[in-house]
Design a protein around this motif. Structure first.
Motif, PDB file in Angstrom:
ATOM      1  N   ASP A   1       0.801  -1.213   0.000  1.00  0.00           N
ATOM      2  CA  ASP A   1       0.000   0.000   0.000  1.00  0.00           C
ATOM      3  C   ASP A   1       0.841   1.274   0.000  1.00  0.00           C
TER       4      ASP A   1
ATOM      5  N   PRO B   1       1.880   3.334  -5.158  1.00  0.00           N
ATOM      6  CA  PRO B   1       0.610   3.752  -5.790  1.00  0.00           C
ATOM      7  C   PRO B   1      -0.039   2.616  -6.583  1.00  0.00           C
ATOM      8  N   GLU B   2      -1.367   2.613  -6.624  1.00  0.00           N
ATOM      9  CA  GLU B   2      -2.094   1.609  -7.390  1.00  0.00           C
ATOM     10  C   GLU B   2      -1.792   1.696  -8.883  1.00  0.00           C
ATOM     11  N   SER B   3      -1.305   2.848  -9.313  1.00  0.00           N
ATOM     12  CA  SER B   3      -0.955   3.012 -10.726  1.00  0.00           C
ATOM     13  C   SER B   3       0.328   2.276 -11.109  1.00  0.00           C
ATOM     14  N   ASP B   4       0.974   1.660 -10.134  1.00  0.00           N
ATOM     15  CA  ASP B   4       2.230   0.932 -10.369  1.00  0.00           C
ATOM     16  C   ASP B   4       2.065  -0.528  -9.939  1.00  0.00           C
TER      17      ASP B   4
ATOM     18  N   ARG C   1       3.940  -2.717  -6.891  1.00  0.00           N
ATOM     19  CA  ARG C   1       3.196  -3.285  -5.764  1.00  0.00           C
ATOM     20  C   ARG C   1       3.503  -4.769  -5.607  1.00  0.00           C
TER      21      ARG C   1
END
Length: 243
Positions: A90, A93-96, A100
């Motif tokens: 977390d 970023p969710e864009s990566d 993650r």
């Protein structure tokens, strides 16, 4: 007319509850140490009681049986692993999605190196004669870990899917019905091939860690972390992502 205000009170555990919690934690710590030193057979309530200077009857007031203790340990250990890996994931970023996946994998390895007995308990040596209860805390934590990994694959799936076309075709019947029901509820757009990919990702994340925990890597390489990191980068690249 004056308005009355109330100040909420914060309840703190009383002294007896605190002592009980501390004793329970000590029992679990000793159990994991005994397992690390003597294998899963070494987990014994009587052995723990002797080490703590307690009577057998006293320790049974905390855990009625050895299996109750093992069940609690599995739940605690699995939860600690999932929380550590989730926190690392977390922070990216969710864009990566590739980053993650890397964060989860590296946090998992770091946790395992710090808690080798816990890793062995949930992923390695079975405790002889132990039967985990249905819907026990370990199963709930394992499902949480599986869901988190599936979520990582789901985020990568738009890019990864075309790269899986040459692989075997899967159907929902290939998987455990409980897993299928859970995945189809949480990820209704994912095909069964994505679940197979999740299992493969899981295997690649854990394979080198297991070799390291069981002492097979360190005699061969000075820093096993570099091999694990390279393998995770290769995993991310195989999904069409960058880390």
């Amino acid at each position: 007319m004056t308005e009355q205000t109330t100040t909420p009170t914060t309840r703190t555990p009383n002294r007896r509850a605190r002592l009980r919690a501390q004793t329970s934690d000590e029992i679990k710590e000793i159990a994991l140490r005994l397992m690390a030193e003597g294998g899963p057979d070494a987990i014994s309530l009587r052995a723990i009681a002797r080490e703590m200077g307690m009577t057998a009857g006293a320790i049974y007031s905390y855990f009625r049986t050895r299996d109750d203790l093992v069940t609690t340990l599995i739940g605690d250990v699995y939860t600690a692993l999932v929380e550590a890996a989730s926190a690392a994931r977390d922070a990216v970023p969710e864009s990566d999605p590739g980053g993650r996946i890397m964060a989860w994998a590296q946090a998992m390895r770091e946790w395992a190196i710090a808690e080798p007995a816990g890793f062995r308990l949930i992923y390695g040596d079975p405790v002889p004669g132990y039967q985990e209860p249905v819907d026990g805390p370990g199963q709930a934590a394992e499902l949480r870990a599986c869901t988190a990994l599936t979520d990582l694959v789901a985020a990568a799936w738009p890019t990864a899917a075309p790269l899986q076309q040459d692989g075997r075709s899967y159907s929902w019947d290939d998987f455990d019905p409980g897993l299928v029901a859970h995945v189809r509820e949480d990820f209704p757009d994912l095909p069964p091939e994505a679940i197979a990919l999740t299992l493969r990702v899981w295997g690649r994340m854990h394979g080198l860690v297991a070799l390291e925990i069981y002492g097979h890597l360190r005699p061969l390489i000075h820093d096993p972390a570099t091999v694990h990191r390279d393998e995770m980068r290769a995993l991310v690249a195989s999904l069409g992502l960058t880390a």
